[in-house]
Design a protein around this motif. Sequence first.
Motif, PDB file in Angstrom:
ATOM      1  N   LEU A  97     -15.210 -31.628 -19.117  1.00 13.05           N
ATOM      2  CA  LEU A  97     -14.591 -30.322 -19.661  1.00 13.05           C
ATOM      3  C   LEU A  97     -13.296 -30.521 -20.315  1.00 13.05           C
ATOM      4  O   LEU A  97     -12.894 -29.886 -21.233  1.00 13.05           O
ATOM      5  N   ALA A  98     -12.569 -31.660 -20.291  1.00 15.49           N
ATOM      6  CA  ALA A  98     -11.393 -32.142 -20.937  1.00 15.49           C
ATOM      7  C   ALA A  98     -11.465 -32.218 -22.568  1.00 15.49           C
ATOM      8  O   ALA A  98     -10.932 -31.382 -23.321  1.00 15.49           O
ATOM      9  N   PRO A  99     -12.316 -33.145 -23.010  1.00 13.56           N
ATOM     10  CA  PRO A  99     -12.839 -33.114 -24.669  1.00 13.56           C
ATOM     11  C   PRO A  99     -13.300 -31.813 -24.963  1.00 13.56           C
ATOM     12  O   PRO A  99     -13.536 -31.936 -26.165  1.00 13.56           O
ATOM     13  N   LEU A 100     -13.923 -30.989 -24.022  1.00 13.39           N
ATOM     14  CA  LEU A 100     -14.398 -29.803 -24.848  1.00 13.39           C
ATOM     15  C   LEU A 100     -13.263 -28.685 -24.713  1.00 13.39           C
ATOM     16  O   LEU A 100     -13.610 -27.740 -25.659  1.00 13.39           O
ATOM     17  N   ARG A 101     -12.535 -28.683 -24.004  1.00 17.27           N
ATOM     18  CA  ARG A 101     -11.315 -27.666 -23.894  1.00 17.27           C
ATOM     19  C   ARG A 101     -10.811 -27.413 -25.486  1.00 17.27           C
ATOM     20  O   ARG A 101     -10.773 -26.149 -25.871  1.00 17.27           O
ATOM     21  N   PRO A 102     -10.540 -28.272 -26.310  1.00 17.61           N
ATOM     22  CA  PRO A 102     -10.144 -28.150 -27.588  1.00 17.61           C
ATOM     23  C   PRO A 102     -10.939 -27.026 -28.517  1.00 17.61           C
ATOM     24  O   PRO A 102     -10.736 -26.206 -29.141  1.00 17.61           O
ATOM     25  N   ALA A 103     -12.371 -27.366 -28.169  1.00 15.36           N
ATOM     26  CA  ALA A 103     -13.307 -26.745 -28.900  1.00 15.36           C
ATOM     27  C   ALA A 103     -13.239 -25.285 -28.293  1.00 15.36           C
ATOM     28  O   ALA A 103     -13.467 -24.472 -29.304  1.00 15.36           O
TER      29      ALA A 103
ATOM     30  N   PHE B 276      -5.244 -32.831 -35.082  1.00 15.91           N
ATOM     31  CA  PHE B 276      -6.577 -33.431 -34.603  1.00 15.91           C
ATOM     32  C   PHE B 276      -7.711 -32.565 -34.736  1.00 15.91           C
ATOM     33  O   PHE B 276      -7.430 -31.171 -34.621  1.00 15.91           O
ATOM     34  N   ALA B 277      -9.062 -33.042 -34.493  1.00 17.53           N
ATOM     35  CA  ALA B 277     -10.174 -32.051 -34.449  1.00 17.53           C
ATOM     36  C   ALA B 277     -10.751 -32.076 -32.898  1.00 17.53           C
ATOM     37  O   ALA B 277     -10.600 -33.335 -32.370  1.00 17.53           O
ATOM     38  N   PRO B 278     -11.268 -31.052 -32.469  1.00 17.72           N
ATOM     39  CA  PRO B 278     -11.847 -30.967 -31.121  1.00 17.72           C
ATOM     40  C   PRO B 278     -12.741 -32.048 -31.104  1.00 17.72           C
ATOM     41  O   PRO B 278     -13.696 -32.284 -31.784  1.00 17.72           O
ATOM     42  N   GLY B 279     -12.600 -33.007 -30.082  1.00 17.00           N
ATOM     43  CA  GLY B 279     -13.803 -34.045 -29.695  1.00 17.00           C
ATOM     44  C   GLY B 279     -13.138 -35.527 -30.260  1.00 17.00           C
ATOM     45  O   GLY B 279     -13.637 -36.461 -29.854  1.00 17.00           O
ATOM     46  N   GLN B 280     -12.002 -35.446 -30.896  1.00 14.95           N
ATOM     47  CA  GLN B 280     -11.253 -36.684 -31.318  1.00 14.95           C
ATOM     48  C   GLN B 280     -10.538 -37.361 -30.105  1.00 14.95           C
ATOM     49  O   GLN B 280     -10.305 -36.456 -28.981  1.00 14.95           O
ATOM     50  N   PHE B 281      -9.974 -38.546 -30.247  1.00  9.96           N
ATOM     51  CA  PHE B 281      -9.533 -39.297 -29.330  1.00  9.96           C
ATOM     52  C   PHE B 281      -8.306 -40.074 -29.744  1.00  9.96           C
ATOM     53  O   PHE B 281      -8.123 -40.350 -31.020  1.00  9.96           O
TER      54      PHE B 281
ATOM     55  N   TYR C  21     -11.093 -23.680 -27.110  1.00  6.58           N
ATOM     56  CA  TYR C  21      -9.702 -22.991 -27.697  1.00  6.58           C
ATOM     57  C   TYR C  21      -9.950 -22.538 -29.235  1.00  6.58           C
ATOM     58  O   TYR C  21      -9.854 -21.288 -29.586  1.00  6.58           O
ATOM     59  N   GLN C  22     -10.695 -23.514 -29.960  1.00  7.94           N
ATOM     60  CA  GLN C  22     -10.731 -23.118 -31.323  1.00  7.94           C
ATOM     61  C   GLN C  22     -11.873 -21.878 -31.257  1.00  7.94           C
ATOM     62  O   GLN C  22     -11.834 -20.910 -32.276  1.00  7.94           O
ATOM     63  N   LEU C  23     -12.966 -21.960 -30.703  1.00  8.29           N
ATOM     64  CA  LEU C  23     -13.830 -20.804 -30.528  1.00  8.29           C
ATOM     65  C   LEU C  23     -13.349 -19.625 -30.443  1.00  8.29           C
ATOM     66  O   LEU C  23     -13.661 -18.526 -31.006  1.00  8.29           O
TER      67      LEU C  23
ATOM     68  N   GLY D  33      -6.106 -30.425 -25.725  1.00 12.49           N
ATOM     69  CA  GLY D  33      -5.396 -29.595 -26.000  1.00 12.49           C
ATOM     70  C   GLY D  33      -5.805 -28.452 -27.026  1.00 12.49           C
ATOM     71  O   GLY D  33      -6.854 -28.554 -27.735  1.00 12.49           O
ATOM     72  N   ASP D  34      -4.907 -27.581 -27.563  1.00 12.66           N
ATOM     73  CA  ASP D  34      -5.384 -26.558 -28.657  1.00 12.66           C
ATOM     74  C   ASP D  34      -4.924 -27.284 -29.978  1.00 12.66           C
ATOM     75  O   ASP D  34      -3.897 -27.421 -30.175  1.00 12.66           O
ATOM     76  N   PRO D  35      -6.088 -27.163 -30.657  1.00 14.34           N
ATOM     77  CA  PRO D  35      -5.707 -28.000 -32.272  1.00 14.34           C
ATOM     78  C   PRO D  35      -4.801 -27.209 -32.861  1.00 14.34           C
ATOM     79  O   PRO D  35      -4.421 -27.650 -33.981  1.00 14.34           O
ATOM     80  N   ALA D  36      -4.641 -25.928 -32.656  1.00 16.11           N
ATOM     81  CA  ALA D  36      -3.772 -25.152 -33.320  1.00 16.11           C
ATOM     82  C   ALA D  36      -2.383 -25.379 -32.999  1.00 16.11           C
ATOM     83  O   ALA D  36      -1.402 -25.127 -33.932  1.00 16.11           O
ATOM     84  N   GLU D  37      -2.040 -26.188 -31.904  1.00 16.52           N
ATOM     85  CA  GLU D  37      -0.710 -26.475 -31.526  1.00 16.52           C
ATOM     86  C   GLU D  37      -0.628 -28.200 -32.243  1.00 16.52           C
ATOM     87  O   GLU D  37      -0.855 -29.052 -31.193  1.00 16.52           O
ATOM     88  N   GLN D  38       0.112 -28.243 -33.228  1.00 17.93           N
ATOM     89  CA  GLN D  38       0.411 -29.589 -33.530  1.00 17.93           C
ATOM     90  C   GLN D  38       1.414 -30.126 -33.391  1.00 17.93           C
ATOM     91  O   GLN D  38       1.526 -31.467 -33.775  1.00 17.93           O
ATOM     92  N   ASP D  39       2.435 -29.552 -32.975  1.00 18.30           N
ATOM     93  CA  ASP D  39       3.471 -30.496 -32.321  1.00 18.30           C
ATOM     94  C   ASP D  39       3.487 -31.112 -31.152  1.00 18.30           C
ATOM     95  O   ASP D  39       4.604 -31.848 -30.993  1.00 18.30           O
ATOM     96  N   HIS D  40       2.526 -31.125 -30.362  1.00 16.24           N
ATOM     97  CA  HIS D  40       2.496 -32.009 -29.327  1.00 16.24           C
ATOM     98  C   HIS D  40       1.193 -32.141 -29.079  1.00 16.24           C
ATOM     99  O   HIS D  40       0.108 -31.877 -29.674  1.00 16.24           O
ATOM    100  N   LEU D  41       0.668 -33.133 -28.272  1.00 13.71           N
ATOM    101  CA  LEU D  41      -0.712 -33.466 -27.841  1.00 13.71           C
ATOM    102  C   LEU D  41      -0.819 -33.480 -26.380  1.00 13.71           C
ATOM    103  O   LEU D  41       0.081 -33.897 -25.519  1.00 13.71           O
ATOM    104  N   ILE D  42      -1.871 -32.937 -25.837  1.00 17.23           N
ATOM    105  CA  ILE D  42      -2.297 -32.848 -24.404  1.00 17.23           C
ATOM    106  C   ILE D  42      -3.385 -33.672 -24.160  1.00 17.23           C
ATOM    107  O   ILE D  42      -4.472 -33.860 -24.999  1.00 17.23           O
ATOM    108  N   HIS D  43      -3.200 -34.593 -23.212  1.00 15.75           N
ATOM    109  CA  HIS D  43      -4.168 -35.494 -22.700  1.00 15.75           C
ATOM    110  C   HIS D  43      -4.392 -35.289 -21.276  1.00 15.75           C
ATOM    111  O   HIS D  43      -3.560 -35.484 -20.510  1.00 15.75           O
ATOM    112  N   THR D  44      -5.740 -35.198 -20.867  1.00 17.34           N
ATOM    113  CA  THR D  44      -5.896 -35.231 -19.273  1.00 17.34           C
ATOM    114  C   THR D  44      -6.713 -36.355 -18.813  1.00 17.34           C
ATOM    115  O   THR D  44      -7.446 -37.037 -19.601  1.00 17.34           O
TER     116      THR D  44
END
Lengths: 289, 153, 373
Positions: free
Chosen positions: A134-140, A52-57, A142-144, A74-85
């Motif tokens: 903050l939740a939808p921005l956290r993936p961004a 997924f890309a940061p900001g998607q749902f 992580y990537q930054l 969650g962290d977009p680099a970790e693709q084997d699981h999905l984190i949702h708050t």
Amino acid sequence: MSMALPANPVLPPMPSADPMVPHIARVRSVRQDLADVFTLEIALESGEVAPFAPGQFNMLQIFGVGEVPISFSGDPAEQDHLIHTIRAVGPVSKALTELGPGDALGLRGPFGVGWPMAEAAGQDVVIITGGLGLAPLRPALYQLLAERERYGLIVLLYGTRSPEQILYRDELEEWRRRLDMDIVITVDHADTDWRGHVGVVPALIPHATFDPLHSIALVCGPEIMMRYSIMALLDAGLKEDNIWLSMERNMKCAVGFCGHCQVGPVFVCKDGPVFRYDRIRQLLTLKEF
Amino acid sequence: MEGLERIVGEHRFFAGLDQEFIDLVTGCCKNVRFEAGQFLLREGEAANQIYLIRHGRVALQISDPARGEIVFQTLGEGEVVGVSWLIPPYRWSHEAKALELVRAISIDAQCLRNKSEVDNRFGYEMMKRFVPVLVERLHTTRMQILDVYGTPS
Amino acid sequence: MQAFEKIALTTDGLQALIDALRNEGYRVIGPSVKDQAIIYDDVETLADLPEGWADEQQPGHYRLKRRNDSALFGYAVGPHSWKRFLHPPLMPMWTAKRDGDAIKVEPGPACEEKFAFIGVRACELNAIAIQDKVFLAGPYVDPHYRSRRENSFLVAVNCAEAGGTCFCASMNTGPKAEAGFDLALTEILENGTHIFVVEAGTDAGRKMLEALPGRPATGEEVTAAEDIVARTAKSMGREMPAGNVRDLLMNNLEHPRWDEVAERCLSCANCTMVCPTCFCTSVEDASDLTGNETSRNRRWDSCFTMDFSYVHGGSVRPSTRSRYRQWMTHKLATWHDQFDTSGCVGCGRCITWCPVGIDITEEVRAIKDSGGE
């Protein structure tokens, strides 16, 4: 010799899967963040990787109850699981927060246009957020931080109602120890145990350190907070085409067919949820539109 | 006094002020410091001083029997503590406490009001600087009372 | 047969068309009188068609009345549109069955039917083309719409009369069927003869036509057909005001006319139900008593409902004024931004079926005439 008449109509290829049919996902772990906010770690039962890309749902489904859009956090680099708050506000989100490890849920996604990570390269990145924004921005984030050298200064300005409502507090405190990013947290009010800022997020912007001529702002939170923050960003010298925000509307399908998420000409599900400010500036000021 | 004049003249709150007015306002000023935990002003007291923070952070707060001290805003370098001196009855409606060592310019409010009555041009220059502080406080307070992060019932 | 050669069919020929379509496995749908309206239903013989019926339409008014001839297509349009077959009002999407710890999701049944529509008006051809854009031309494709559409056969009918609320001419969507049909008929009743001048629009249409008992239409017949349509075009009872309606509405979002129409609008959603391009849907989740079998249906929805725009404890559009404005600005303005076309085809249904007779062309005119630009 007769001419061939057109076939009627010109059809695109049949999609390989119906985007309205959910996959089965299982909960791996649940963590309680706040009184009514939980973070779920889930994975597709099929074991498929779901980038997924940061900001998607995703649309998360509680069978028999309903479905809600929840941003990846969650962290977009970790693709084997999905984190949702998830915050428990309605029957579906409440049921999601009551799931335990091993429980099944339905999942459709990823959907939407995410944060402009490519546009941020070489720029200072100013992240303005509040509450659950903050939740939808956290993936961004992580990537930054994972590719830190690609970006200039990174500033995170975050506001909540009170210190008890700070989301991901451990992680924020860890990030705060870094020397290559600024984090300022403010709360609407606090008791005297709180040694940090008390006040509103827009008031932090004039004091933050970034070069307005080479910055990009990512804004996510309650709409009032976003509007006031954007005014402060513009006052600080950012331009309308350097400010991006995430919108939220009622969604039933997430693929642009049900019509519910429209704001004027845009569908939040497929034209957003991340929008560049100049594109939707007028829409933000229109009441009941 | 010379050192004080320089400090006042260089404070960004008075940026752009003519030298004659800097001299006037300096006459009402003195240099002060507060240790962490000391109160700059207390609820109900006469609003006699205005504080321009040079260094350190101050919490604006109200005390409640059940909830204790509630902080509703923190202020830092360059910001103004105290606005109730502007209007009668010139009384503080809340308290301000130093969160750490605070150095500030203290302005005698009565002195400032008197000089503004005598020289209205000076008074207008002061208003131009103090009124925006009020407006910004109002905007901040509005956002706070809207409780934008709250869950709608 | 030459391309574009027009064929003349008698009523027997039309019956032969219906029979041939049924023989090829099509479910033939056409106009039929039911519950005092002309609706779209299964058609087997010509007797199922509304022979000798016309419809009298005005704002908030629909009545059938007897014609003094035996025209089979002597009406305008009724409350149904073809979207009820291509984009059904209620459709099962999937079921999820729980067995112990396991859950299995099964997509809803694929549409087994292929539809042949008899009597598609020019405005309706445009409406179908518009819904093609909505469901087929975006980043996602609706597989249900696509399969229904792929297998459909469209027999258009050119209008011999303008309906009481029609305004297709001013929307450039009729009355002549220009494209998007497999066959197009023009009904001619003259001097005791009852024929149809037919042209093919696709290879499938031409193939079907070749197998029917027709003969080449004479030059007079072709001219008569053209005259009929030309006459219809000139006899429209209303029109959408000319000019850039999109900009007019978007520049007048706070115009007092919205308050005025809100006082009349009942927010009943009739207009969205009868409109051939309205496409909004919602989903319904259901569960059996044990919770072991759950399912989801898709059903039509309307932006006029209170909870259409519900988010975070409230509706974005809580007033009738805002919801009426949403419907009209979407239909005539933002639809252009989304799909590069107007959302309105000038069929007049929303005007006829509005209980209080709100006329979308009149609303635009009111804003335009009061100095709106």
